[in-house]
Design a protein around this motif. Structure first.
Motif, PDB file in Angstrom:
ATOM      1  N   PHE A  38     -16.078   3.497  -4.469  1.00  0.00           N
ATOM      2  CA  PHE A  38     -15.900   2.798  -3.198  1.00  0.00           C
ATOM      3  C   PHE A  38     -16.807   1.575  -3.209  1.00  0.00           C
ATOM      4  O   PHE A  38     -18.030   1.702  -3.257  1.00  0.00           O
ATOM      5  N   ARG A  39     -16.180   0.397  -3.191  1.00  0.00           N
ATOM      6  CA  ARG A  39     -16.948  -0.865  -3.270  1.00  0.00           C
ATOM      7  C   ARG A  39     -16.527  -1.756  -2.113  1.00  0.00           C
ATOM      8  O   ARG A  39     -15.525  -2.464  -2.190  1.00  0.00           O
ATOM      9  N   GLU A  40     -17.296  -1.701  -1.045  1.00  0.00           N
ATOM     10  CA  GLU A  40     -16.957  -2.430   0.179  1.00  0.00           C
ATOM     11  C   GLU A  40     -17.800  -3.697   0.216  1.00  0.00           C
ATOM     12  O   GLU A  40     -18.909  -3.705   0.742  1.00  0.00           O
ATOM     13  N   THR A 131     -19.861  -3.303 -18.249  1.00  0.00           N
ATOM     14  CA  THR A 131     -20.051  -4.601 -18.904  1.00  0.00           C
ATOM     15  C   THR A 131     -18.890  -5.529 -18.583  1.00  0.00           C
ATOM     16  O   THR A 131     -17.729  -5.169 -18.776  1.00  0.00           O
ATOM     17  N   GLY A 132     -19.234  -6.722 -18.100  1.00  0.00           N
ATOM     18  CA  GLY A 132     -18.156  -7.643 -17.769  1.00  0.00           C
ATOM     19  C   GLY A 132     -18.694  -8.985 -17.307  1.00  0.00           C
ATOM     20  O   GLY A 132     -19.901  -9.203 -17.309  1.00  0.00           O
ATOM     21  N   PRO A 133     -17.820  -9.890 -16.900  1.00  0.00           N
ATOM     22  CA  PRO A 133     -16.377  -9.662 -16.884  1.00  0.00           C
ATOM     23  C   PRO A 133     -15.791  -9.726 -18.305  1.00  0.00           C
ATOM     24  O   PRO A 133     -16.185 -10.565 -19.113  1.00  0.00           O
ATOM     25  N   MET A 134     -14.839  -8.856 -18.553  1.00  0.00           N
ATOM     26  CA  MET A 134     -14.133  -8.887 -19.830  1.00  0.00           C
ATOM     27  C   MET A 134     -13.246 -10.124 -19.897  1.00  0.00           C
ATOM     28  O   MET A 134     -13.157 -10.802 -20.917  1.00  0.00           O
ATOM     29  N   ILE A 136     -11.083 -13.291 -17.174  1.00  0.00           N
ATOM     30  CA  ILE A 136     -11.197 -13.995 -15.889  1.00  0.00           C
ATOM     31  C   ILE A 136     -10.717 -13.079 -14.764  1.00  0.00           C
ATOM     32  O   ILE A 136      -9.695 -12.411 -14.885  1.00  0.00           O
ATOM     33  N   THR A 137     -11.493 -13.051 -13.701  1.00  0.00           N
ATOM     34  CA  THR A 137     -11.124 -12.231 -12.544  1.00  0.00           C
ATOM     35  C   THR A 137     -11.246 -13.058 -11.281  1.00  0.00           C
ATOM     36  O   THR A 137     -12.144 -13.888 -11.170  1.00  0.00           O
ATOM     37  N   SER A 138     -10.357 -12.830 -10.345  1.00  0.00           N
ATOM     38  CA  SER A 138     -10.498 -13.530  -9.060  1.00  0.00           C
ATOM     39  C   SER A 138     -10.917 -12.542  -7.973  1.00  0.00           C
ATOM     40  O   SER A 138     -11.034 -12.902  -6.814  1.00  0.00           O
ATOM     41  N   THR A 139     -11.178 -11.303  -8.368  1.00  0.00           N
ATOM     42  CA  THR A 139     -11.526 -10.285  -7.371  1.00  0.00           C
ATOM     43  C   THR A 139     -12.983 -10.400  -6.936  1.00  0.00           C
ATOM     44  O   THR A 139     -13.295 -10.208  -5.757  1.00  0.00           O
ATOM     45  N   LYS A 140     -13.872 -10.698  -7.873  1.00  0.00           N
ATOM     46  CA  LYS A 140     -15.290 -10.770  -7.529  1.00  0.00           C
ATOM     47  C   LYS A 140     -15.642 -12.233  -7.296  1.00  0.00           C
ATOM     48  O   LYS A 140     -15.511 -13.057  -8.212  1.00  0.00           O
ATOM     49  N   GLU A 141     -16.098 -12.530  -6.080  1.00  0.00           N
ATOM     50  CA  GLU A 141     -16.315 -13.930  -5.702  1.00  0.00           C
ATOM     51  C   GLU A 141     -17.349 -14.620  -6.587  1.00  0.00           C
ATOM     52  O   GLU A 141     -17.209 -15.790  -6.929  1.00  0.00           O
ATOM     53  N   GLY A 166     -15.711  -1.256 -19.593  1.00  0.00           N
ATOM     54  CA  GLY A 166     -15.455  -2.686 -19.470  1.00  0.00           C
ATOM     55  C   GLY A 166     -14.876  -2.942 -18.092  1.00  0.00           C
ATOM     56  O   GLY A 166     -14.154  -2.104 -17.546  1.00  0.00           O
ATOM     57  N   ILE A 167     -15.203  -4.119 -17.535  1.00  0.00           N
ATOM     58  CA  ILE A 167     -14.698  -4.456 -16.191  1.00  0.00           C
ATOM     59  C   ILE A 167     -14.406  -5.942 -16.105  1.00  0.00           C
ATOM     60  O   ILE A 167     -15.024  -6.740 -16.805  1.00  0.00           O
ATOM     61  N   GLY A 168     -13.464  -6.285 -15.242  1.00  0.00           N
ATOM     62  CA  GLY A 168     -13.192  -7.683 -14.947  1.00  0.00           C
ATOM     63  C   GLY A 168     -11.921  -8.199 -15.584  1.00  0.00           C
ATOM     64  O   GLY A 168     -11.866  -8.382 -16.793  1.00  0.00           O
ATOM     65  N   GLY A 169     -10.893  -8.371 -14.766  1.00  0.00           N
ATOM     66  CA  GLY A 169      -9.644  -8.965 -15.239  1.00  0.00           C
ATOM     67  C   GLY A 169      -8.845  -8.081 -16.184  1.00  0.00           C
ATOM     68  O   GLY A 169      -7.960  -8.567 -16.896  1.00  0.00           O
ATOM     69  N   ILE A 170      -9.141  -6.791 -16.186  1.00  0.00           N
ATOM     70  CA  ILE A 170      -8.436  -5.889 -17.117  1.00  0.00           C
ATOM     71  C   ILE A 170      -7.088  -5.505 -16.517  1.00  0.00           C
ATOM     72  O   ILE A 170      -6.989  -5.165 -15.338  1.00  0.00           O
ATOM     73  N   ALA A 187     -12.567  -0.220 -16.171  1.00  0.00           N
ATOM     74  CA  ALA A 187     -12.738  -0.204 -14.717  1.00  0.00           C
ATOM     75  C   ALA A 187     -11.878  -1.319 -14.133  1.00  0.00           C
ATOM     76  O   ALA A 187     -11.978  -2.469 -14.581  1.00  0.00           O
ATOM     77  N   VAL A 188     -11.040  -0.967 -13.191  1.00  0.00           N
ATOM     78  CA  VAL A 188     -10.120  -1.961 -12.629  1.00  0.00           C
ATOM     79  C   VAL A 188     -10.096  -1.906 -11.110  1.00  0.00           C
ATOM     80  O   VAL A 188     -10.230  -0.843 -10.510  1.00  0.00           O
ATOM     81  N   ILE A 189      -9.923  -3.080 -10.530  1.00  0.00           N
ATOM     82  CA  ILE A 189      -9.625  -3.151  -9.095  1.00  0.00           C
ATOM     83  C   ILE A 189      -8.165  -3.583  -8.936  1.00  0.00           C
ATOM     84  O   ILE A 189      -7.279  -2.758  -8.716  1.00  0.00           O
ATOM     85  N   SER A 190      -7.916  -4.895  -9.065  1.00  0.00           N
ATOM     86  CA  SER A 190      -6.621  -5.440  -8.655  1.00  0.00           C
ATOM     87  C   SER A 190      -5.431  -4.918  -9.456  1.00  0.00           C
ATOM     88  O   SER A 190      -4.324  -4.824  -8.903  1.00  0.00           O
ATOM     89  N   ALA A 191      -5.641  -4.564 -10.712  1.00  0.00           N
ATOM     90  CA  ALA A 191      -4.495  -4.082 -11.512  1.00  0.00           C
ATOM     91  C   ALA A 191      -3.830  -2.886 -10.835  1.00  0.00           C
ATOM     92  O   ALA A 191      -2.622  -2.675 -10.978  1.00  0.00           O
TER      93      ALA A 191
HETATM   94  N1  3NM Z   1     -17.633  -6.535 -11.462  1.00  0.00           N
HETATM   95  P1  3NM Z   1     -10.516  -6.866 -11.209  1.00  0.00           P
HETATM   96  S1  3NM Z   1     -15.947  -8.094 -12.509  1.00  0.00           S
HETATM   97  C1  3NM Z   1     -16.472  -5.637  -9.464  1.00  0.00           C
HETATM   98  O1  3NM Z   1     -18.306  -8.503 -14.322  1.00  0.00           O
HETATM   99  C2  3NM Z   1     -16.516  -6.473 -10.666  1.00  0.00           C
HETATM  100  O2  3NM Z   1     -19.533  -6.983 -13.423  1.00  0.00           O
HETATM  101  C3  3NM Z   1     -17.470  -7.369 -12.481  1.00  0.00           C
HETATM  102  O3  3NM Z   1     -11.894  -6.683 -10.440  1.00  0.00           O
HETATM  103  C4  3NM Z   1     -18.512  -7.644 -13.481  1.00  0.00           C
HETATM  104  O4  3NM Z   1     -10.242  -5.617 -11.952  1.00  0.00           O
HETATM  105  C5  3NM Z   1     -15.478  -7.279 -11.114  1.00  0.00           C
HETATM  106  O5  3NM Z   1      -9.521  -7.085 -10.099  1.00  0.00           O
HETATM  107  C6  3NM Z   1     -14.128  -7.425 -10.482  1.00  0.00           C
HETATM  108  O6  3NM Z   1     -10.660  -8.078 -12.076  1.00  0.00           O
HETATM  109  C7  3NM Z   1     -13.109  -6.531 -11.099  1.00  0.00           C
END
Ligand code: 3NM
Length: 216
Positions: A38-40, A131-134, A136-141, A166-170, A187-191
């Motif tokens: 849960f990431r609010e 570890t990330g972002p792997m 490009i992601t638009s989820t994390k400002e 791994g996290i970010g843009g996956i 680890a994914v959010i928007s996908a």
């Molecule tokens: N942390 P999505 S990138 C929460 O690089 C978060 O540490 C990141 O969202 C980091 O899967 C990120 O939609 C956003 O790209 C991940």
């Protein structure tokens, strides 16, 4: 820790979906996520009682399905809910502090993208690193420039044995690069959260995990 629970790590807050977060989480669980955070955070994020209420609802969905529930950053909330784990960034409450304040059973993950950060995570007793972002992601400002899956390969080559996600843009197209580089999970959010069909999106990711031997 059992590193298999990290293999399909879904993260979501109320502003990561246009649907009901409870519904999206249920769909993701049906699709086969292995843990939830849960990431609010960010624009329009809930605070106070509303945040706590949503956290409880999502935790109940996780508990009803045997899915570990993590809280991002907010140790007070994690303790109140007796969450299974907490995830913190480099600028949040230090892992050492959490380890003093939280029950021994609470898993602690920390974001670490350099070798130094990863080594500190090990010394401080973290259970896994993100570890990330792997990509490009638009989820994390305030996301940094992507470090790419090569960073995970580098950490492994340097002897890092701690579980890594791994996290970010996956997404379904690039996930295999992250796994091939040596990640235990993605680890994914928007996908998932922004998909029109969260259950199908989750199953698609699950399939890639299976193809890469993360089939537990
Ligand atoms: N942390 P999505 S990138 C929460 O690089 C978060 O540490 C990141 O969202 C980091 O899967 C990120 O939609 C956003 O790209 C991940």
């Amino acid at each position: 820790m059992n590193r298999h629970i990290l293999s399909l790590y879904f993260i979501m807050g109320s502003n990561n979906t246009n649907e009901s977060p409870v519904h999206v989480l249920q769909q993701a669980i049906e699709g086969g996520i292995t843990c939830f955070q849960f990431r609010e955070k960010g624009h329009g994020a809930l605070v106070g009682k509303e945040k706590q209420q949503l956290a409880r609802e999502l935790q109940q969905v996780c508990q009803a399905n045997g899915v570990p529930f993590f809280v991002n950053d907010d140790l007070k909330l994690a303790l109140e809910l007796e969450a299974d784990g907490i995830h913190v960034g480099q600028d949040d409450i230090p892992v050492r502090e959490i380890k003093k304040l939280a029950p021994a059973s609470m898993l602690v993950g920390v974001s670490a993208k350099t070798l130094e950060e990863a080594k500190s995570a090990v010394e401080d007793g973290a259970d896994y690193i993100g570890t990330g972002p792997m990509f490009i992601t638009s989820t994390k400002e305030d996301a940094d420039v992507p470090v790419g899956p090569e960073r995970i390969r580098f950490l492994r080559e340097e002897g890092m044995t701690l579980p890594i996600v791994g996290i970010g843009g996956i997404d379904e197209k690039n996930a295999h690069h992250v796994l091939e580089a040596g990640a235990d999970g993605i680890a994914v959010i928007s996908a998932i959260s922004m998909s029109r069909h969260p259950k199908q999106a989750t199953s698609d990711l699950k399939k890639i995990l299976m193809e890469n031997g993360r089939n537990e």
